[in-house]
Every structure is written in C-alpha cells, then in structure tokens.
Write a protein that holds these residues in place. Structure first.
Motif, short mmCIF file in Angstrom:
data_model
loop_
_atom_site.label_atom_id
_atom_site.label_comp_id
_atom_site.label_asym_id
_atom_site.label_seq_id
_atom_site.Cartn_x
_atom_site.Cartn_y
_atom_site.Cartn_z
N LEU A 1 0.83 -1.20 0.00
CA LEU A 1 0.00 0.00 0.00
C LEU A 1 0.87 1.26 0.00
N ILE A 2 1.90 1.27 0.83
CA ILE A 2 2.80 2.43 0.87
C ILE A 2 3.46 2.63 -0.49
N TYR A 3 3.86 1.52 -1.11
CA TYR A 3 4.49 1.59 -2.43
C TYR A 3 3.54 2.16 -3.47
N LYS A 4 2.29 1.71 -3.45
CA LYS A 4 1.31 2.18 -4.43
C LYS A 4 0.93 3.65 -4.19
N GLU A 5 0.91 4.08 -2.93
CA GLU A 5 0.63 5.49 -2.64
C GLU A 5 1.73 6.38 -3.20
N LEU A 6 2.97 5.94 -3.04
CA LEU A 6 4.09 6.69 -3.63
C LEU A 6 4.02 6.67 -5.15
N GLU A 7 3.60 5.53 -5.69
CA GLU A 7 3.46 5.41 -7.15
C GLU A 7 2.40 6.36 -7.67
N GLN A 8 1.30 6.51 -6.95
CA GLN A 8 0.25 7.42 -7.39
C GLN A 8 0.75 8.87 -7.39
N LYS A 9 1.50 9.25 -6.36
CA LYS A 9 2.05 10.61 -6.32
C LYS A 9 2.99 10.84 -7.49
N LYS A 10 3.79 9.82 -7.80
CA LYS A 10 4.69 9.93 -8.95
C LYS A 10 3.91 10.05 -10.24
N ASP A 11 2.86 9.21 -10.39
CA ASP A 11 2.03 9.24 -11.61
C ASP A 11 1.32 10.58 -11.77
N GLU A 12 0.84 11.15 -10.68
CA GLU A 12 0.15 12.44 -10.75
C GLU A 12 1.08 13.52 -11.28
N LYS A 13 2.32 13.54 -10.79
CA LYS A 13 3.29 14.52 -11.27
C LYS A 13 3.64 14.27 -12.73
N LEU A 14 3.80 12.98 -13.08
CA LEU A 14 4.18 12.63 -14.45
C LEU A 14 3.10 13.04 -15.45
N TYR A 15 1.85 12.72 -15.16
CA TYR A 15 0.79 13.01 -16.12
C TYR A 15 0.37 14.48 -16.10
N ARG A 16 0.64 15.17 -15.01
CA ARG A 16 0.45 16.62 -15.03
C ARG A 16 1.44 17.25 -16.01
N LYS A 17 2.70 16.77 -15.93
CA LYS A 17 3.71 17.28 -16.85
C LYS A 17 3.40 16.87 -18.29
N SER A 18 2.93 15.63 -18.46
CA SER A 18 2.57 15.16 -19.80
C SER A 18 1.45 16.00 -20.40
N LEU A 19 0.51 16.39 -19.55
CA LEU A 19 -0.60 17.22 -20.02
C LEU A 19 -0.11 18.59 -20.45
N GLU A 20 0.81 19.16 -19.69
CA GLU A 20 1.37 20.47 -20.05
C GLU A 20 2.16 20.39 -21.36
N ILE A 21 2.92 19.31 -21.51
CA ILE A 21 3.70 19.14 -22.73
C ILE A 21 2.78 18.91 -23.93
N ALA A 22 1.72 18.12 -23.72
CA ALA A 22 0.78 17.85 -24.81
C ALA A 22 0.13 19.14 -25.30
N LYS A 23 -0.16 20.04 -24.36
CA LYS A 23 -0.75 21.32 -24.75
C LYS A 23 0.24 22.16 -25.54
N ALA A 24 1.51 22.12 -25.13
CA ALA A 24 2.54 22.87 -25.85
C ALA A 24 2.76 22.29 -27.25
N LYS A 25 2.61 20.98 -27.37
CA LYS A 25 2.80 20.34 -28.68
C LYS A 25 1.74 20.79 -29.68
N ILE A 26 0.55 21.11 -29.19
CA ILE A 26 -0.50 21.58 -30.10
C ILE A 26 -0.06 22.89 -30.75
N GLU A 27 0.48 23.81 -29.96
CA GLU A 27 0.90 25.09 -30.50
C GLU A 27 2.07 24.94 -31.46
#
Length: 451
Positions: A354-380
């Motif tokens: 459970l501790i491992y998966k909670e850390l994984e979720q925090k990592k995933d949230e940061k990763l996909y937030r960055k991916s979303l920002e990059i995806a928006k920049a790629k449109i422009e």
C-alpha cells in the motif's frame, strides 16, 4: 455499409470531394492569411463528424462510456460485490441465538411377554445462545464488512480502468483516421501530378525519372493507406469488445480540463480494506474461553408402555433442562499462535504494498500533469509547423510547376505538408488522451469530465 465511417475514407468520389474540400478550407494557399490557418477547420476530426452524422449508428464518447457499463468483466465484479454484501448479511445473522424444534415417533416391536409392542412420541425444543466467544462474532462481521467495502472499491476501479481503455482506443481511432485523411489527400495530389507529368513526358518536357518517382510515391501511399485502414479496424473492434456494442461511425468529443488534485485511487481503497480484512481475521483467533447458554425442553407425548406402571414417576411428561457451557481449548495455543503469525505477515506485506502504491500514485500524478502540459505545448508547436509547411508547399509547388526547382524538393515539400497536418491532429488527440490519463491516475472519476 456497416463500417461507413471507415470505408468512406477509402472510397471514392465522395471521399475525394471531401479531401479537396478540406484542402480548400483548411490549407489556404494565401501566405498572408494567418487567420484562415488558425480556424477550427485545422482539426480534420471535426470534419469527419459530418460523416458520422449521416451514419446509421454513430456514437460519441459519452455513448461509449455508457455502453462500457455492460462490459462483462465489470459485470463480473459487480456480482462479486453483491456476493460480498450477502456474506456480510449472513455474518450479522450469526448474532441471533439458535432454536431447533424436532418431533420423534418411534414404533417398537418386542418379543417380551409383558410389553410386546409399544410406541413413543417425543417433541423437543433446543435453545442455544453464545454469551461470549472471545469477540469472534463481532470481528467476523467487521471482516465481512471490510471485504464488502473492498469489493465496492474494486468495482469502481475496474470501471475507471475500462473507461480509460475505451478513451485510449477512441482517440487512437481518430489519430488513424486523421492519418488516413492526410494520406488520401497526398495520394490524390500525386495522382494529379502523375497525369500532368505524363503529358509533359509525352511532349518531351519532363524526364522518365520524375514520372516513375511519382508513381513510386503513389504506390507507397497506397501501401500506407492499407496499413492505416487495418489500424482503424483494430480500434473499432477493440471498442466493440470493451463496450459490448456495435456502431458504424464515431463522433469526436473532447474531455473537460481536469482539476489538478490528487484523490485516493480506488485500487488503494480496495487494498486498505483487504488489510482490514486480515486484521479482523487475526482478531477472530483468540485464547479466550467460550461461554454459551442452552435450554432443552422435552415433551413426551406418548410414553412407552413400561412407563405407565410403577416406573411412571421416573419418566416425566414434560422436562426442561437449562445450563451454561464453558469451553477452554488448552492444547491449541501453539497452532493458534502460528496461524495468527501467518495472517499478520500477510497483513504486513499488504501494508508495504500500500505504501508503495501510494508513492506510485504521487509519482504518476506529477508525471501526467507534466505530460498534459507538454501535450498542450505540442499543439501550438505542431500548429505553427503546419502553417509553415502549408506556406512552404504552396510556394514550392508554384516554382516546381514552372520548373524552377527540382522534383526531389517538390516531393519533400509535399510529404512535409501532409505529415505536419497529421501531426497536428495527433497532437489534438494526444492532449485529450493525456487529460484522461491524469484524471485516472490522480484518483478522479473520468465520467465527471465527459458530458
């Protein structure tokens, strides 16, 4: 035809008309008209929706998600949840005392001279109540309750996972469709150039190299179109498999911009409840004695013949026995201790997971937030690249038509224009997909952002 939204892309006069119309609307040859190249018409997928409207059965993203609720894997999880709920109810009933009623009729044939034959009839009522069992019953109820909550969370996680798979196939479908549009337009342009260069070659104004190079490019485009058609069919079949429904075409919808926040994902909730299940299972194993109250009531409806004489006083008509039973298992402590240790180790393993998966979720949230920002920049950036490619192609084509540049330069500009067009539309679809990824991995509900 059944696959109207797909097969129209490969067919024919109507598709050619569509491709030519797109080239007129989307890729304006006027280098000074920046406004025209920034219109919504840059999105080929929005144009394809016009064909979806004419299909017999066209579905949008909300329709697909609604249909995904009938997915058999999800239905299986729902049935398991209902089973866990019933199990919880059964555990609560165990608090009730037991009351057993029985009736006995007995016919006896004897060879004694005094009492040869006789019958007996007896009615019994047996009552039993567990006064104390080391809190086993209450911990059993808590275990089944935690198991039910775990199954509820598992159902929701499975649903969100299926929704994400649907969205992935949905936007990959439009990725492939946009590539098919660009490839078909490219092939139409090459076919037009082949006709023009053939006439020039017949008049001795062009070389055989130019003509054969154009034919080779046309054959390559046809090969690529066949591959893309197969990919579209794969997307369609996967969507039908995931949603348990059929359709002729798809309408392109978008996902609302997600809120940047992290919530407990349902697989983590399910795992937490599984840990609670193990904790309550451990508590059911205890060293306490058990105490129970019993009451047995007997009514001898028909007594045996021998009891009717002088022995009748020793054979009562009604008898009631009340007592308390105390049980203490003295030689099971070693085995009980080992069982408790076994369950505890499993509980500790799940806690670490459970501790491992909670850390994984925090990592995933940061990763996909960055991916979303990059995806928006790629449109422009892809939009700017498309504008430049369009302007460059129009200028190079004019020069090529009057033989001011080489054929190689022309083909390169042609490929660059259509590749930029497909890349721009891919960036639009990728942006929507990254929204879904962020929503899922941050623990939010996908359906809240799709209307």
């Amino acid at each position: 035809m059944r696959y109207l939204g797909l097969l129209l892309l490969a067919s024919l006069p109507m598709w050619n008309l569509f491709a030519n119309d797109l080239e007129t609307k989307i890729l304006s040859p006027n280098p000074n008209s920046e406004k025209e190249t920034t219109k919504e018409e840059l999105n080929i997928s929005s144009q394809i929706n016009q064909y979806a409207q004419n299909a017999k059965k066209s579905l949008g993203l909300p329709d697909l998600l609604k249909a995904a609720d009938s997915n058999y894997a999800l239905q299986s999880k729902i049935l398991s949840m209902q089973q866990a709920k019933k199990n919880h109810t059964i555990a609560k009933i165990s608090f009730l005392p037991s009351l057993d009623l029985d009736y006995t009729f007995q016919k006896n044939n004897r060879d004694t001279p005094t009492y040869k034959d006789f019958n007996t009839q007896t009615a019994n009522a047996k009552f039993n109540l567990d006064i104390f069992n080391g809190f086993k019953t209450i911990n059993t109820i808590k275990e089944k309750s935690a198991s039910y909550r775990s199954s509820v969370a598992d159902v929701e996680y499975t649903k969100q996972n299926i929704y994400l798979q649907v969205i992935q196939q949905y936007y990959q479908y439009f990725d492939n469709v946009s590539q098919l549009v660009s490839l078909q337009k490219k092939l139409d342009q090459i076919d037009s150039d082949i006709k023009r260069v053939s006439k020039l070659y017949e008049q001795g104004l062009s070389t055989i190299d130019d003509l054969e190079s154009l034919k080779a490019q046309g054959s390559l485009s046809e090969y690529q179109i066949s591959d893309v058609k197969l990919s579209i069919e794969q997307n369609k079949l996967m969507l039908e498999y995931l949603t348990n429904t059929t359709f002729d075409a798809l309408k392109r919808d978008t996902i609302a911009n997600p809120v940047y926040e992290i919530k407990e994902r349902q697989d983590l909730t399910s795992l937490k409840e599984q840990i609670n299940v193990q904790m309550y299972q451990n508590k059911q194993l205890n060293y306490y004695p058990t105490v129970s109250l019993f009451d047995t009531w007997t009514y001898n409806i028909q007594k045996p013949a021998y009891a009717m004489g002088g022995f009748g006083q020793l054979y009562p008509t009604i008898q009631n026995t009340v007592g308390i039973t105390v049980t203490m298992k003295l030689f099971e402590d070693i085995g009980l201790t080992l069982q408790k240790q076994y369950i505890k180790l499993g509980q500790m393993a799940n806690q670490k997971n459970l501790i491992y998966k909670e850390l994984e979720q925090k990592k995933d949230e940061k990763l996909y937030r960055k991916s979303l920002e990059i995806a928006k920049a790629k449109i422009e950036s892809s939009k700017a690249s498309l504008k430049s490619a369009v302007i460059s192609y129009e200028n190079i084509k004019k020069k090529y038509d009057v033989q001011l540049i080489t054929f190689t330069d022309y083909l390169q500009a042609l490929s660059t224009k259509f590749n930029a067009e497909a890349t721009y539309n891919e960036s639009l679809n990728n942006y929507e997909l990254q929204k879904a990824n962020y929503i899922f991995y941050s623990g939010q509900k996908i359906q809240d952002y799709i209307k």
